[in-house]
Design a protein around this motif. Structure first.
Motif, mmCIF file in Angstrom:
data_model
loop_
_atom_site.group_PDB
_atom_site.id
_atom_site.type_symbol
_atom_site.label_atom_id
_atom_site.label_comp_id
_atom_site.label_asym_id
_atom_site.label_seq_id
_atom_site.Cartn_x
_atom_site.Cartn_y
_atom_site.Cartn_z
ATOM 1 N N ARG A 185 6.860 17.838 -2.141
ATOM 2 C CA ARG A 185 8.209 18.035 -1.605
ATOM 3 C C ARG A 185 9.250 17.546 -2.608
ATOM 4 N NH1 ARG A 185 10.873 13.891 2.486
ATOM 5 N NH2 ARG A 185 10.770 12.789 0.519
ATOM 6 N N ASP A 186 9.034 16.333 -3.137
ATOM 7 C CA ASP A 186 10.022 15.737 -4.031
ATOM 8 C C ASP A 186 10.172 16.525 -5.325
ATOM 9 O OD1 ASP A 186 10.342 13.891 -2.111
ATOM 10 O OD2 ASP A 186 9.426 12.226 -3.185
ATOM 11 N N MET A 187 9.048 17.008 -5.851
ATOM 12 C CA MET A 187 9.129 17.782 -7.103
ATOM 13 C C MET A 187 9.839 19.104 -6.842
ATOM 14 S SD MET A 187 8.453 17.202 -10.180
ATOM 15 C CE MET A 187 9.186 18.261 -11.412
ATOM 16 N N GLY A 188 9.618 19.692 -5.661
ATOM 17 C CA GLY A 188 10.303 20.936 -5.302
ATOM 18 C C GLY A 188 11.811 20.729 -5.250
ATOM 19 N N ILE A 189 12.223 19.619 -4.637
ATOM 20 C CA ILE A 189 13.659 19.323 -4.525
ATOM 21 C C ILE A 189 14.234 19.094 -5.927
ATOM 22 C CG2 ILE A 189 15.353 17.636 -3.706
ATOM 23 C CD1 ILE A 189 13.504 17.086 -1.316
ATOM 24 N N ARG A 190 13.488 18.322 -6.699
ATOM 25 C CA ARG A 190 13.964 17.954 -8.038
ATOM 26 C C ARG A 190 14.125 19.197 -8.918
ATOM 27 N NH1 ARG A 190 11.327 12.601 -10.507
ATOM 28 N NH2 ARG A 190 12.509 12.485 -12.418
ATOM 29 N N VAL A 238 0.857 -1.185 0.000
ATOM 30 C CA VAL A 238 0.000 0.000 0.000
ATOM 31 C C VAL A 238 0.897 1.240 0.000
ATOM 32 C CG1 VAL A 238 -1.803 1.272 1.225
ATOM 33 C CG2 VAL A 238 -1.851 -1.223 1.222
ATOM 34 N N THR A 239 0.758 2.031 -1.042
ATOM 35 C CA THR A 239 1.523 3.275 -1.177
ATOM 36 C C THR A 239 0.575 4.431 -0.886
ATOM 37 O OG1 THR A 239 2.920 2.305 -2.879
ATOM 38 C CG2 THR A 239 2.868 4.707 -2.800
ATOM 39 N N VAL A 240 1.014 5.367 -0.073
ATOM 40 C CA VAL A 240 0.124 6.469 0.308
ATOM 41 C C VAL A 240 0.798 7.808 0.043
ATOM 42 C CG1 VAL A 240 -1.375 7.362 2.131
ATOM 43 C CG2 VAL A 240 -0.681 4.986 2.184
ATOM 44 N N LYS A 241 0.025 8.709 -0.538
ATOM 45 C CA LYS A 241 0.523 10.074 -0.769
ATOM 46 C C LYS A 241 0.299 10.874 0.511
ATOM 47 C CE LYS A 241 -1.972 13.460 -2.990
ATOM 48 N NZ LYS A 241 -1.953 14.834 -3.488
ATOM 49 N N ALA A 242 1.332 11.570 0.952
ATOM 50 C CA ALA A 242 1.189 12.371 2.169
ATOM 51 C C ALA A 242 1.573 13.812 1.890
ATOM 52 C CB ALA A 242 2.063 11.803 3.273
ATOM 53 N N LYS A 243 0.934 14.696 2.646
ATOM 54 C CA LYS A 243 1.174 16.125 2.454
ATOM 55 C C LYS A 243 2.485 16.550 3.108
ATOM 56 C CE LYS A 243 -1.264 19.402 4.560
ATOM 57 N NZ LYS A 243 -2.343 20.292 4.976
ATOM 58 N N ASN A 244 2.791 15.958 4.242
ATOM 59 C CA ASN A 244 4.024 16.328 4.942
ATOM 60 C C ASN A 244 4.549 15.141 5.755
ATOM 61 O OD1 ASN A 244 2.704 16.270 7.481
ATOM 62 N ND2 ASN A 244 1.843 18.292 7.033
ATOM 63 N N ILE A 278 20.016 17.575 -15.983
ATOM 64 C CA ILE A 278 18.739 17.454 -16.700
ATOM 65 C C ILE A 278 17.699 16.842 -15.780
ATOM 66 C CG2 ILE A 278 17.567 16.462 -18.713
ATOM 67 C CD1 ILE A 278 20.411 16.208 -19.966
ATOM 68 N N ASP A 279 18.077 15.755 -15.101
ATOM 69 C CA ASP A 279 17.112 15.088 -14.232
ATOM 70 C C ASP A 279 17.880 14.188 -13.269
ATOM 71 O OD1 ASP A 279 14.689 14.441 -13.189
ATOM 72 O OD2 ASP A 279 13.939 13.408 -14.957
ATOM 73 N N TYR A 280 17.203 13.771 -12.213
ATOM 74 C CA TYR A 280 17.845 12.799 -11.343
ATOM 75 C C TYR A 280 16.809 11.919 -10.677
ATOM 76 C CZ TYR A 280 16.598 14.664 -6.780
ATOM 77 O OH TYR A 280 15.903 15.015 -5.670
ATOM 78 N N ILE A 281 17.253 10.727 -10.285
ATOM 79 C CA ILE A 281 16.383 9.801 -9.559
ATOM 80 C C ILE A 281 17.085 9.482 -8.256
ATOM 81 C CG2 ILE A 281 15.452 7.445 -9.529
ATOM 82 C CD1 ILE A 281 15.352 7.608 -12.588
ATOM 83 N N GLU A 282 16.337 9.628 -7.154
ATOM 84 C CA GLU A 282 16.934 9.346 -5.856
ATOM 85 C C GLU A 282 16.953 7.837 -5.653
ATOM 86 O OE1 GLU A 282 16.036 12.068 -2.343
ATOM 87 O OE2 GLU A 282 15.134 10.160 -1.772
ATOM 88 N N LEU A 283 18.142 7.246 -5.545
ATOM 89 C CA LEU A 283 18.241 5.801 -5.321
ATOM 90 C C LEU A 283 18.143 5.492 -3.842
ATOM 91 C CD1 LEU A 283 21.187 5.014 -7.748
ATOM 92 C CD2 LEU A 283 18.753 4.699 -8.166
ATOM 93 N N GLN A 341 4.697 2.259 1.791
ATOM 94 C CA GLN A 341 5.490 3.310 1.139
ATOM 95 C C GLN A 341 4.706 4.610 1.263
ATOM 96 O OE1 GLN A 341 5.678 2.952 -3.142
ATOM 97 N NE2 GLN A 341 7.617 4.032 -3.267
ATOM 98 N N VAL A 342 5.407 5.667 1.647
ATOM 99 C CA VAL A 342 4.763 6.971 1.705
ATOM 100 C C VAL A 342 5.485 7.869 0.714
ATOM 101 C CG1 VAL A 342 4.188 8.943 3.166
ATOM 102 C CG2 VAL A 342 4.171 6.654 4.138
ATOM 103 N N VAL A 343 4.722 8.560 -0.127
ATOM 104 C CA VAL A 343 5.362 9.468 -1.095
ATOM 105 C C VAL A 343 4.914 10.896 -0.821
ATOM 106 C CG1 VAL A 343 5.717 7.744 -2.899
ATOM 107 C CG2 VAL A 343 3.574 9.012 -2.847
ATOM 108 N N TYR A 344 5.820 11.825 -1.134
ATOM 109 C CA TYR A 344 5.573 13.249 -0.891
ATOM 110 C C TYR A 344 5.779 13.977 -2.219
ATOM 111 C CZ TYR A 344 6.700 11.537 3.798
ATOM 112 O OH TYR A 344 6.740 10.813 4.961
ATOM 113 N N PRO A 345 4.807 13.918 -3.122
ATOM 114 C CA PRO A 345 5.058 14.442 -4.471
ATOM 115 C C PRO A 345 5.446 15.918 -4.511
ATOM 116 C CG PRO A 345 2.864 13.457 -4.313
ATOM 117 C CD PRO A 345 3.482 13.328 -2.978
#
Ligand code: ADP
Length: 218
Positions: free
Chosen positions: A122-127, A96-102, A138-143, A116-120
């Motif tokens: 926050r992550d897009m801001g960092i990216r 179960v993957t969940v989107k979280a605000k913070n 150009i782009d990066y993926i956090e391993l 899995q918790v994702v923070y779209p």
């Protein structure tokens, strides 16, 4: 291999996720309590259903327990996210993957069983911040929190040098995994392969080492 997903919450995140999964050949049951959003997804998702995911009997009716992966993209409403995640985990969905605000919301969701918790946002801001602060990135993926896979324009100062000449692995701890040149990708570059202006490099290294390399070749 074809996978079966249930996506709950069809806002901007849930709907683009659904579309991407379907385009990649997977089956998606898309669920939202808002009928307009469900109708908007009806021609895209494998099935689109209007339902309140915090209602256990509804989730059972939908056969939610048969899915191998659920994504809870409910957004702002923490209470609904928690309840839905809890119910899905009780139904023994393996992932179960969940989107979280913070991060605080994320901690709560992890405690009650989210795999899995994702923070779209926050992550897009960092990216985007990383991309904008560098001329070549150009782009990066956090391993992992430390290591990144990075796509970068070959800096002008590398033009004409071979991987052996540059020796970035010994000097910076960064590995050149692939070189894209004139639309062709060389996925196992050899030491004698030369880098040209206009090439794209695929690098693996720690954030720190990649930044050091970028600064050196700016
Ligand atoms: P985004 O930032 O991705 O646009 P939103 O917070 O706008 O996210 O979207 C969340 C979606 O989740 C909304 O469409 C909302 O109707 C849906 N949603 C919220 N609670 C429930 C629930 N209990 N059951 C099903 N869908 C829900």
């Amino acid at each position: 291999m074809k996978k079966q997903f249930i996506v709950i919450g069809l806002g901007r995140f849930g709907s683009s996720l659904t579309k991407t999964l379907v385009e990649a050949g997977h089956e998606v049951l898309a669920v939202d309590k808002d009928i307009d959003l469900v109708q908007g997804m009806s021609s895209i998702a494998t099935h689109a259903i209007q339902a309140d995911a915090t209602d256990e009997s509804v989730l059972k009716e939908l056969g939610a327990g048969n899915f191998s992966h659920a994504v809870v993209a409910i957004g702002e409403n923490l209470q609904s996210s928690i309840l839905t995640t809890l119910l899905l985990k009780e139904m023994n969905i393996p992932k179960v993957t969940v989107k979280a605000k913070n991060i605080i919301y994320g901690k709560v969701l992890t405690k009650i069983g989210a795999d899995q918790v994702v923070y779209p946002e926050r992550d897009m801001g960092i990216r985007l911040g990383r991309q904008l602060s560098s001329d070549n990135l150009i782009d990066y993926i956090e391993l992992s929190p430390i290591y990144n896979l990075v796509e970068m324009n070959a800096p002008a100062a590398m033009n004409g040098y071979s991987i052996y000449d540059l020796d970035v692995r010994a000097k910076y701890g960064v590995n050149i995994m692939a070189i894209k040149s004139n639309g062709e990708i060389n996925i196992s570059p050899r030491a004698e392969d030369k880098i040209q202006t206009g090439d794209t490099l695929l690098l693996i290294g720690s954030n720190e080492d990649i930044s050091a390399l970028e600064r050196k070749y700016e």
